[in-house]
Enzyme design. Sequence first.
Site, short mmCIF file in Angstrom:
data_model
loop_
_atom_site.label_atom_id
_atom_site.label_comp_id
_atom_site.label_asym_id
_atom_site.label_seq_id
_atom_site.Cartn_x
_atom_site.Cartn_y
_atom_site.Cartn_z
N SER A 180 21.96 31.82 -0.09
CA SER A 180 21.16 32.15 1.08
C SER A 180 21.44 31.14 2.21
O SER A 180 22.59 30.92 2.57
CB SER A 180 19.68 32.19 0.69
OG SER A 180 18.89 32.76 1.69
N ASP A 229 20.01 39.05 -0.89
CA ASP A 229 19.89 37.59 -1.00
C ASP A 229 20.13 37.09 -2.42
O ASP A 229 19.56 37.61 -3.39
CB ASP A 229 18.48 37.19 -0.55
CG ASP A 229 18.30 35.70 -0.47
OD1 ASP A 229 18.00 35.08 -1.51
OD2 ASP A 229 18.46 35.14 0.63
#
Length: 476
Positions: free
Chosen positions: A234, A355
């Site tokens: 991320s 993500d």
Amino acid sequence: MSLSPALATAQRVLADQSVTRMFGTRLVSFGTEEGDGSAVIELDIRPEITNHHGAVHGGILAYAADTALAFAGGAALGPDVVTSGLTIDYLAPARGSTLRAHGMVMRAAGRRAACRCELVAIAEDGAETLVAVAQGTIVAPEETSEAHREGTVAQAEKAATATRKATRRLGRIGTPTIHQVLAERRRTRDNDDGATVALVIEGGGMRGIVSAAMAAVLEQEGVLESVDMIVGTSAGAVNAAALAVGAAGAMAESYAEVFASPEFIDVRRIVRGQPVIDGSRIVSHVDHLLDIGSAVGTDWAGRLAMVATDVDTGRAEALTDFTDRDDLIHCLHASGLLPLLAGDPVVWRDRRWLDGGIVEAVPVVTAAARGATHAIVLATRPAGTQPAYGAADVVVERYLRRLNPELAAAYRGRPHRYRETLQQVRDGWSHGLSTVALTPRLNDPLPARLERDQAALRAARAAAGDVARVFLGELR
């Protein structure tokens, strides 16, 4: 040959378990390495415990690891212990005549022991194959009786002795600690030591300023010269890319000075049916500011990995081997696309991505899978804490369930998985790696995922930089 009293007692304890009799588990060694925490169990490999491939079933391997870890922890902490957490990595099919699990205490303090286990399959001719490694946390529950209170000091002394001896044992099995590897590399400027050191970077949206600030200090002090690979998830993937082009300091500054703006994050977009986070604009602007796309042409190109979650398989995967700047930028976008908040999955390389933190917020497993033996972990939450799970998370879980039920299950288990991984990293061993964790202190300012308060972000950046400088002081 007579048995030691300790081994004989431990064997009786093991024999009292019905599962022991079912599998024929044998305790062949207990606390024999200079009196510290160690245990070796064995069981015969029979058709009844194998899968359809003829290898020992993974659940049996986990049972063997759990047993060896518990007895090793018991040798250090005392007989009344339980396993509070365990993870295992399978390396090869377990075939042969005997399965052996060797549990070792790596660190013990108070009522807690961090333990490692190596599982080996032994063939008829005596050849050994390492088939799995496991790590677990063994704890001694609180005692209330006077007799147990009187034994607390002696137990603590025994645990401390086990911790001291663990360092010497590491040398005997050929696995120096991450501190030892880094100190030697920084002294000699030579990385050709057989170890593979990974820098593992957590994200967390705007909380990524924490790991960015830590990374900036490490970059400034030349620690990156002792690192063989960088793995980020991320916002941690963005920080990793910034490191690859020597711009970690500028990246740490940009969180508060550039990206705390409604141009990139604005909850009011929900009213218009738009994503709160404009991930595509963020990564494009990072490239514009820092030229991170140029990492494709550097020495780091093959040693940089961004962890993203494959929507269709529900698994975390490392995105690497970037073909060009556009490929790298899209992989960054995929790694940090928070479900719902940042819109629909990214479609890239003929797959759909979300993500990486859904499955692996702290990507130690990915680092291990890519060949790391040691890891410096930059975490963005204090040790002993975990992600919250509130009403908004229930909505996200429902959304993920529509995409793939496995995603929803991974998201639901994220808080516990995070806490356990970070505890293992803090204890010094996680997924077969010697680890050190740089984490915020409990009273340090901690920004929210969508934080836009510049003062709060700057305070978090300063505190995180202090944490990294303390770590460097310990290395010196």
